[in-house]
Design a protein around this motif. Structure first.
Motif, short mmCIF file in Angstrom:
data_model
loop_
_atom_site.label_atom_id
_atom_site.label_comp_id
_atom_site.label_asym_id
_atom_site.label_seq_id
_atom_site.Cartn_x
_atom_site.Cartn_y
_atom_site.Cartn_z
N ALA A 2 -9.25 5.34 13.60
CA ALA A 2 -8.22 6.35 13.33
C ALA A 2 -7.73 6.27 11.89
O ALA A 2 -7.86 5.24 11.22
CB ALA A 2 -7.05 6.17 14.29
N ARG A 3 -7.13 7.38 11.44
CA ARG A 3 -6.57 7.47 10.08
C ARG A 3 -5.14 7.98 10.17
O ARG A 3 -4.79 8.73 11.08
CB ARG A 3 -7.37 8.44 9.20
CG ARG A 3 -8.79 7.97 8.88
CD ARG A 3 -9.80 8.31 9.96
NE ARG A 3 -10.15 9.72 9.97
CZ ARG A 3 -10.64 10.34 11.06
NH1 ARG A 3 -10.78 9.69 12.21
NH2 ARG A 3 -10.98 11.62 11.00
N ILE A 4 -4.35 7.57 9.19
CA ILE A 4 -2.97 8.03 9.08
C ILE A 4 -2.78 8.60 7.69
O ILE A 4 -3.12 7.95 6.69
CB ILE A 4 -1.97 6.88 9.30
CG1 ILE A 4 -2.17 6.24 10.68
CG2 ILE A 4 -0.52 7.38 9.14
CD1 ILE A 4 -1.39 4.92 10.85
N LEU A 5 -2.24 9.82 7.61
CA LEU A 5 -1.80 10.37 6.33
C LEU A 5 -0.29 10.24 6.31
O LEU A 5 0.42 10.88 7.10
CB LEU A 5 -2.22 11.83 6.17
CG LEU A 5 -2.00 12.42 4.76
CD1 LEU A 5 -2.97 11.78 3.76
CD2 LEU A 5 -2.18 13.94 4.77
N LEU A 6 0.21 9.36 5.45
CA LEU A 6 1.63 8.98 5.44
C LEU A 6 2.30 9.44 4.15
O LEU A 6 1.81 9.14 3.05
CB LEU A 6 1.74 7.46 5.58
CG LEU A 6 3.14 6.85 5.43
CD1 LEU A 6 4.06 7.29 6.56
CD2 LEU A 6 3.05 5.32 5.37
N VAL A 7 3.41 10.14 4.28
CA VAL A 7 4.22 10.55 3.13
C VAL A 7 5.51 9.74 3.15
O VAL A 7 6.20 9.68 4.16
CB VAL A 7 4.54 12.06 3.18
CG1 VAL A 7 5.35 12.47 1.96
CG2 VAL A 7 3.26 12.89 3.29
N THR A 8 5.83 9.10 2.03
CA THR A 8 7.03 8.27 1.95
C THR A 8 7.84 8.62 0.71
O THR A 8 7.39 9.36 -0.17
CB THR A 8 6.67 6.77 1.89
OG1 THR A 8 5.93 6.53 0.68
CG2 THR A 8 5.87 6.33 3.10
N LEU A 9 9.03 8.03 0.65
CA LEU A 9 9.90 8.14 -0.52
C LEU A 9 10.17 6.75 -1.08
O LEU A 9 10.25 5.78 -0.31
CB LEU A 9 11.22 8.81 -0.14
CG LEU A 9 11.13 10.23 0.41
CD1 LEU A 9 12.50 10.71 0.86
CD2 LEU A 9 10.53 11.19 -0.62
N ASP A 10 10.32 6.68 -2.37
CA ASP A 10 10.64 5.40 -3.02
C ASP A 10 11.84 5.61 -3.95
O ASP A 10 11.77 6.38 -4.91
CB ASP A 10 9.42 4.90 -3.83
CG ASP A 10 9.74 3.63 -4.60
OD1 ASP A 10 10.56 2.83 -4.11
OD2 ASP A 10 9.16 3.45 -5.68
N TYR A 11 12.94 4.96 -3.60
CA TYR A 11 14.12 4.98 -4.46
C TYR A 11 14.91 3.70 -4.20
O TYR A 11 14.57 2.92 -3.30
CB TYR A 11 14.98 6.24 -4.21
CG TYR A 11 15.59 6.36 -2.84
CD1 TYR A 11 16.84 5.79 -2.55
CD2 TYR A 11 14.94 7.04 -1.82
CE1 TYR A 11 17.40 5.90 -1.28
CE2 TYR A 11 15.50 7.16 -0.55
CZ TYR A 11 16.72 6.59 -0.28
OH TYR A 11 17.27 6.70 0.96
N GLN A 12 15.92 3.46 -4.99
CA GLN A 12 16.75 2.27 -4.82
C GLN A 12 17.68 2.51 -3.63
O GLN A 12 18.62 3.30 -3.71
CB GLN A 12 17.55 2.02 -6.10
CG GLN A 12 18.11 0.62 -6.23
CD GLN A 12 17.01 -0.42 -6.43
OE1 GLN A 12 16.00 -0.15 -7.07
NE2 GLN A 12 17.22 -1.61 -5.87
N GLN A 13 17.42 1.81 -2.52
CA GLN A 13 18.12 2.12 -1.28
C GLN A 13 19.64 1.99 -1.38
O GLN A 13 20.38 2.78 -0.79
CB GLN A 13 17.60 1.24 -0.13
CG GLN A 13 18.14 1.60 1.25
CD GLN A 13 17.69 2.98 1.71
OE1 GLN A 13 16.59 3.18 2.14
NE2 GLN A 13 18.60 3.97 1.59
N ASP A 14 20.10 1.02 -2.16
CA ASP A 14 21.56 0.84 -2.25
C ASP A 14 22.25 1.92 -3.08
O ASP A 14 23.47 1.96 -3.19
CB ASP A 14 21.90 -0.55 -2.78
CG ASP A 14 21.33 -0.84 -4.16
OD1 ASP A 14 20.79 0.09 -4.80
OD2 ASP A 14 21.42 -1.99 -4.61
N GLU A 15 21.46 2.84 -3.66
CA GLU A 15 22.04 3.94 -4.44
C GLU A 15 22.26 5.21 -3.61
O GLU A 15 22.94 6.13 -4.08
CB GLU A 15 21.14 4.26 -5.64
CG GLU A 15 21.07 3.14 -6.66
CD GLU A 15 20.18 3.47 -7.83
OE1 GLU A 15 20.17 2.69 -8.80
OE2 GLU A 15 19.49 4.53 -7.81
#
Length: 215
Positions: free
Chosen positions: A148-161
């Protein structure tokens, strides 16, 4: 942990800034990376009323989604003038079925989702607070067919902000969760100073990323 009522209230009040009115261009651009065939069974967790479901259903014979909100699923079918068959599965889950589409209204962790070949996750992992992600991914792995394959979209930012959702899921966390898989970063879009998350919310950084994860 985010209570289910949080999401029910979002849909009830139409506070759905996370919903895209059109098909996600990242899906169109990077879906070929999964080497899809028409016979591949596809799963979209926390699917809402996404236009991506319609796009996927034109390319695959079996597309499953799961969504907590009955409002979202009924809106999806109404907006597309589809009349689904609606079947109660148990006291907590309903199945809405129309042609290639099967959408479960209920809890992702208990809905009777059939094993799949490709997962498209644009809005599920980033909707989970840190303490729920391990459980979410364990369940996801149990739904995968061999290869199986997964196409994953994520976000990257400073979580405490910024308070999520959507939450930040940086590359290091993706690699940790899927350490036994082949993980390829396909894309990173780094926001500039005019992006609302930078200009209005004052984040140090904000980026959208796409990963191909192969079992």
């Amino acid at each position: 942990m985010i209570d289910p009522e949080f999401w029910h209230n979002k849909w009830a009040s139409n506070s759905i800034g996370f919903h895209l009115e059109d098909v996600n261009p990242l899906l169109v651009q990077y879906w070929p990376s999964t080497k899809p065939t028409r016979e591949d069974k596809v799963f979209v967790p926390l699917c809402g009323k996404s236009e991506d479901l319609v796009w996927l259903a034109t390319k695959h014979e079996d597309v499953q989604g799961v969504e907590l909100s009955n409002i979202a699923v009924r809106a999806f079918f109404a907006e597309h003038f589809y009349t689904p068959m609606v079947m109660p599965i148990n006291g907590h889950t309903e199945l809405f079925q129309f042609d290639e589409l099967s959408i479960y209204v209920g809890d992702y962790f208990s809905a009777p989702i059939k094993p799949v070949d490709i997962v498209y996750d644009r809005a599920a992992l980033v909707a989970m607070p840190a303490e729920m992600r391990e459980q979410y991914i364990a369940r996801l792995k149990n739904l995968l067919n061999p290869g199986a394959r997964i196409l994953l979209v994520t976000l990257d930012y400073q979580q405490d902000e910024m308070v999520g959702p959507p939450f930040s899921v940086p590359e290091s966390e993706v690699m940790h969760h899927f350490s036994e898989f082949k993980v390829t970063k396909l894309y990173r879009d780094e926001a500039n100073e005019t992006h609302p998350k930078i200009a209005k919310q004052g984040l140090t950084r904000f980026a959208e990323e796409v990963y191909l994860i192969e079992a």
